[in-house]
Scaffold this motif. Sequence first.
Motif, short mmCIF file in Angstrom:
data_model
loop_
_atom_site.label_atom_id
_atom_site.label_comp_id
_atom_site.label_asym_id
_atom_site.label_seq_id
_atom_site.Cartn_x
_atom_site.Cartn_y
_atom_site.Cartn_z
N LEU A 96 0.83 -1.20 0.00
CA LEU A 96 0.00 0.00 0.00
C LEU A 96 0.87 1.25 0.00
O LEU A 96 0.60 2.22 -0.73
CB LEU A 96 -0.92 -0.01 1.23
CG LEU A 96 -1.82 1.21 1.44
CD1 LEU A 96 -2.74 1.41 0.23
CD2 LEU A 96 -2.66 1.05 2.71
N ASN A 110 2.45 1.68 -3.48
CA ASN A 110 1.48 2.12 -4.48
C ASN A 110 1.04 3.56 -4.23
O ASN A 110 0.74 4.30 -5.17
CB ASN A 110 0.24 1.20 -4.46
CG ASN A 110 0.55 -0.15 -5.06
OD1 ASN A 110 1.47 -0.29 -5.88
ND2 ASN A 110 -0.20 -1.17 -4.67
N THR A 111 1.01 3.97 -2.96
CA THR A 111 0.64 5.34 -2.64
C THR A 111 1.76 6.31 -3.03
O THR A 111 1.49 7.41 -3.53
CB THR A 111 0.33 5.48 -1.13
OG1 THR A 111 -0.69 4.54 -0.78
CG2 THR A 111 -0.14 6.88 -0.79
N LEU A 148 -4.01 0.37 -6.52
CA LEU A 148 -4.73 0.70 -5.29
C LEU A 148 -6.18 0.21 -5.35
O LEU A 148 -6.73 -0.25 -4.35
CB LEU A 148 -4.71 2.22 -5.05
CG LEU A 148 -3.36 2.80 -4.60
CD1 LEU A 148 -3.39 4.32 -4.65
CD2 LEU A 148 -3.01 2.32 -3.20
#
Length: 320
Positions: free
Chosen positions: A177, A180-181, A189
């Motif tokens: 996460l 990907n952020t 996401l």
Amino acid sequence: MKKLKKNSRCTICKAKGEKEKAIIYLPHHRLTLCKKHFISWFEKRVEKTIKEFKMFSTNDKILVAVSGGKDSLALWNALTKLGYEADGFYINLGIDQYSIDSKELALNFAKKIGRELHILDLSKEIATIPQLKEISNRPACSACGTVKRYYMNKFAKEKGYSIIATGHNLDDEVAVLFGNTLKWDIDYLKRQYPVLKEENGFIRKVKPLCKITEKESALYSFLNNIDYIEYECPFSVGASSIEYKEFLSRLEEKHPGTKLQFYTNFLKKMYPLLNKEKEKKEELKYCKICGEPSYNEICSVCKLKQKVEKLVNTNYNINM
């Protein structure tokens, strides 16, 4: 995990008027637990996660992806104790001593709990991971992820399993996460959820350990006398996900609960927004060679097979 204070008592035992000493303190849950209640807490948390995300029921036939590591073996043990029909699936990746050791541990554990362990030898299906790395000129982890997802799905369908369960833990999910952020990779996401529903030839995939940390999983394995492979895959050295895990763990030390909050708030607040407006999905096809679902005329694994066959026909030495 933070150290226990001297002579700490188990929170649950204390509430019952008992005096059992605690062996672990879980700061993000504000719990001190003895051996018995930590094992019980772990299994209840797995069960709660399964129900929260409607992952499966006792009527489902589950295939647990087993690597020989602490997470997949802990998951398999917990599911079995909770009464689910769960068999194991091990893919021999052909990564030298790492694969030899992990296969032996997986076999020993299957024997211990009396469940079937299916084994697929990658060298007989396509080629080993070291060979695929050389052939495809891709990072080993990338080729490994592609072939594992392909064979897990294909095997589960062929053998009549309705669910594929993997041992991804909270640290795994938070690291992905976070990555990907950082890249604001919206497509990834949108897919980061502990349940990937069955559709178009794909079996349902679930992550029942998504709210359990790596250390909790390791402790559960230790307390249940589960022998697991304690060293990392040699190809994982330098992976960005490991760097993210180290960074997030330092943050967690200073601010307990950060990982769980980051992940659960994403699922509650951001994931629904990302999926509110359904975009037109890319049309799914079926590979014209193997018939498995694919976004291209020929799936990634069949393309890899073609490369292997081409090199073999030209007498190229792909042995490591």
